[in-house]
Scaffold this active site. Structure first.
Site, short mmCIF file in Angstrom:
data_model
loop_
_atom_site.label_atom_id
_atom_site.label_comp_id
_atom_site.label_asym_id
_atom_site.label_seq_id
_atom_site.Cartn_x
_atom_site.Cartn_y
_atom_site.Cartn_z
CG HIS A 120 -1.89 -1.14 1.24
ND1 HIS A 120 -3.10 -1.10 0.61
CD2 HIS A 120 -1.79 -2.38 1.79
CE1 HIS A 120 -3.74 -2.25 0.78
NE2 HIS A 120 -2.96 -3.06 1.48
NE ARG A 167 -2.05 3.40 3.65
CZ ARG A 167 -2.76 2.27 3.68
NH1 ARG A 167 -3.56 1.94 2.69
NH2 ARG A 167 -2.69 1.48 4.73
CG ASN A 175 -6.41 0.16 -0.06
OD1 ASN A 175 -5.27 0.23 -0.55
ND2 ASN A 175 -6.62 -0.16 1.20
CG ASP A 214 -5.84 -5.79 0.23
OD1 ASP A 214 -6.16 -6.81 0.86
OD2 ASP A 214 -5.09 -4.92 0.68
CG ASP A 228 -1.56 -6.20 3.89
OD1 ASP A 228 -1.79 -5.16 3.22
OD2 ASP A 228 -2.41 -6.70 4.64
CG HIS A 278 -2.70 2.91 8.77
ND1 HIS A 278 -3.67 3.33 7.88
CD2 HIS A 278 -2.77 1.55 8.78
CE1 HIS A 278 -4.28 2.27 7.38
NE2 HIS A 278 -3.75 1.18 7.89
N PRO A 291 -6.59 -0.81 10.62
CG PRO A 291 -7.73 -2.31 9.24
CD PRO A 291 -7.80 -0.91 9.79
N GLY A 292 -3.50 -2.51 10.01
CA GLY A 292 -2.37 -2.56 9.08
C GLY A 292 -1.06 -2.24 9.75
O1 DOR Z 1 -4.58 -4.52 7.68
C1 DOR Z 1 -4.88 -4.19 6.56
N1 DOR Z 1 -4.61 -2.95 6.10
N2 DOR Z 1 -5.51 -5.05 5.76
C2 DOR Z 1 -6.01 -4.70 4.58
O2 DOR Z 1 -6.58 -5.55 3.92
C3 DOR Z 1 -5.91 -3.31 4.11
C4 DOR Z 1 -4.78 -2.62 4.73
C5 DOR Z 1 -4.77 -1.13 4.56
O3 DOR Z 1 -5.05 -0.63 3.48
O4 DOR Z 1 -4.44 -0.43 5.53
ZN ZN Z 2 -3.53 -5.05 1.88
#
Ligand code: DOR
Ligand code: ZN
Length: 425
Positions: free
Chosen positions: A58, A60, A90, A150, A303, A307, A321-322
């Site tokens: 990701h 961003r 995303n 995702d 993954d 954040h 999450p992440g």
């Molecule tokens: O923990 C996660 N974060 N799982 C995901 O599927 C998306 C991701 C995010 O975009 O932060």
């Molecule tokens: Zn992901």
């Protein structure tokens, strides 16, 4: 173009040799090479691997450039030993049109630190209602071949079937975030003994397993390629094992964090451990490790999910999450698999490159091959200091941990992106 003479390096654990990198390719290998004008790098004790390839990153950008940009994420990737990453869709706006995927692709080229291959969304706005412009994204300059919602599951089976049918025409892949949303409403962590004790709503293993079971049947019916993102449970491994035995065209990834950490971390209530799918149990970790070794799980994918502080340093229930992954994935895989360099190259470079169709990546260093490679010091021990990471975010679950292995240098098409453990630009 510059040339580099790498002296005394062990290619994938073999006896030391020299590698001459010139004009973007590995020009020569062998003992006691000499080359006028080449920069000489003493690589005694270092292991050379094909540059790592991440199928699930990701970045961003566009939309949350405070958390990561294509450039900062590319730098984190290069420092982690990567030469190519697949950027998840995303973003904001969502990468569901040719315009957005081309923007991400162009930003990747401008940063020039890794090859950035955009992933397109399966559905418009990730809303799970209408198929996005898959063909236009495939035909765009970004040449998208992998599509994923995702973060969200393509939960509607009819839409999933249509998506699989659509991409079959150009041998594309649907990468599924397997989560039956009706089974995970309000979920905060893995459903099990720890969630019961903490009184947090659980995310049951069956919510993942049910979708994987459905999707391997759909992929088998359609004859299309399915990729399963971040497999996290022992039951999912068994579903995949059976599907593969039947010849279904399915591949699967596991993240470093699901290979190392378990749900007991939630007892700290530290949202750095909140991730989707959630951290599972010791038994799941054991099954995932075995599946990675035996090939039921094809690859390690990070993954990498940066954040911003305000989205992570808050109450568990409100935290996104992440977790970060790019700069620590190789160390964790080394910790989990041990110095099995051929297996590490298979799971982190060759197979992800093959799945994504990145033909100049995932190739072992040999004469004539594009010089996309990384040099690792396997003897180094590294303490993870979040402030020293290149990512713009700080949400690493490994802060303060000492992990094995250090990336010393990374080359993209013969040009260093990392030297002496530091990003070149
Ligand atoms: O923990 C996660 N974060 N799982 C995901 O599927 C998306 C991701 C995010 O975009 O932060
Ligand atoms: Zn992901």
């Amino acid at each position: 173009m510059s040339s580099y003479l790498i002296k005394g390096v062990s290619v994938l654990g073999a006896a030391p040799t020299d590698l001459l990198i010139r004009d973007g390719v590995v020009a020569e290998t062998g003992a006691d090479l000499a080359a006028d004008g080449a920069t000489v790098l003493d690589a005694a004790g270092l292991v050379a691997l094909p540059g790592l390839v991440d199928l699930h990153t990701h970045l961003r950008e566009p939309g949350r450039e405070d958390a990561e940009t294509v450039e900062s994420g590319s730098r984190a990737a290069a420092l982690g030993g990567y030469t190519a990453v697949c950027a998840m869709a995303n973003t904001s706006p969502v990468a569901d049109t040719a315009g957005v995927v081309e923007q991400v692709w162009r930003l990747g080229r401008e940063a020039g630190l890794v090859d950035v291959q955009p992933i397109g969304a399966v559905t418009v706005g990730l809303a799970g209602e209408r198929l996005a412009e898959l063909g236009a994204m495939a035909d765009s300059a970004a040449r998208v071949r992998i599509f994923s919602d995702d973060g969200h599951c393509v939960a509607d089976p009819r839409l999933m079937r249509r998506a699989l049918e659509y991409v079959k025409a150009f041998d594309g892949i649907i990468a599924q975030h397997a989560e039956e949303p009706r089974l995970t409403e309000g979920a905060q962590m893995h459903e099990g003994a720890v969630s019961t004790r903490l009184g947090l709503t659980g995310w049951p293993a069956v919510a993942e397993e049910a979708i994987i079971a459905r999707d391997v049947l759909l992929a088998e019916h359609v004859g299309s390629r399915l990729h399963v993102c971040h497999v996290s449970t022992a039951g999912s491994v068994e579903v995949l094992r059976q599907a593969k035995a039947r010849g279904v065209r399915v591949t699967a990834e596991v993240t470093p964090h699901h290979l190392l950490l378990t749900d007991v971390r939630a007892e700290t209530y530290d949202p750095v451990y909140k991730v989707n799918p959630p951290l599972r149990t010791d038994d799941d970790v054991t099954a995932l490790r075995a599946a990675l070794a035996d090939g039921v799980i094809d690859i390690v994918a990070t993954d990498h999910a940066p954040h911003a502080v305000e989205d992570k340093e808050c109450e568990w229930a409100y935290a996104r999450p992440g977790m970060l992954g790019l700069e620590t994935a190789l160390s964790i895989t080394l910790e989990v698999l041990g110095p099995r360099w051929d297996l590490i190259a298979e799971r982190m470079s060759r197979t992800p490159a093959r799945i994504a169709g990145l033909e100049s990546h995932g190739l072992d260093p040999a004469p004539g091959v594009p010089a996309n490679l990384t040099l690792v010091d396997p003897a180094a021990q590294r303490r993870i200091e979040p402030g020293e990471l290149a990512s713009l975010s700080r949400n690493t679950p490994y802060a303060g941990m000492t992990l094995p292995g250090r990336v010393v240098a990374t080359f993209l098409r013969g040009e260093p992106t990392v030297l002496d453990g530091k990003a070149v630009k």
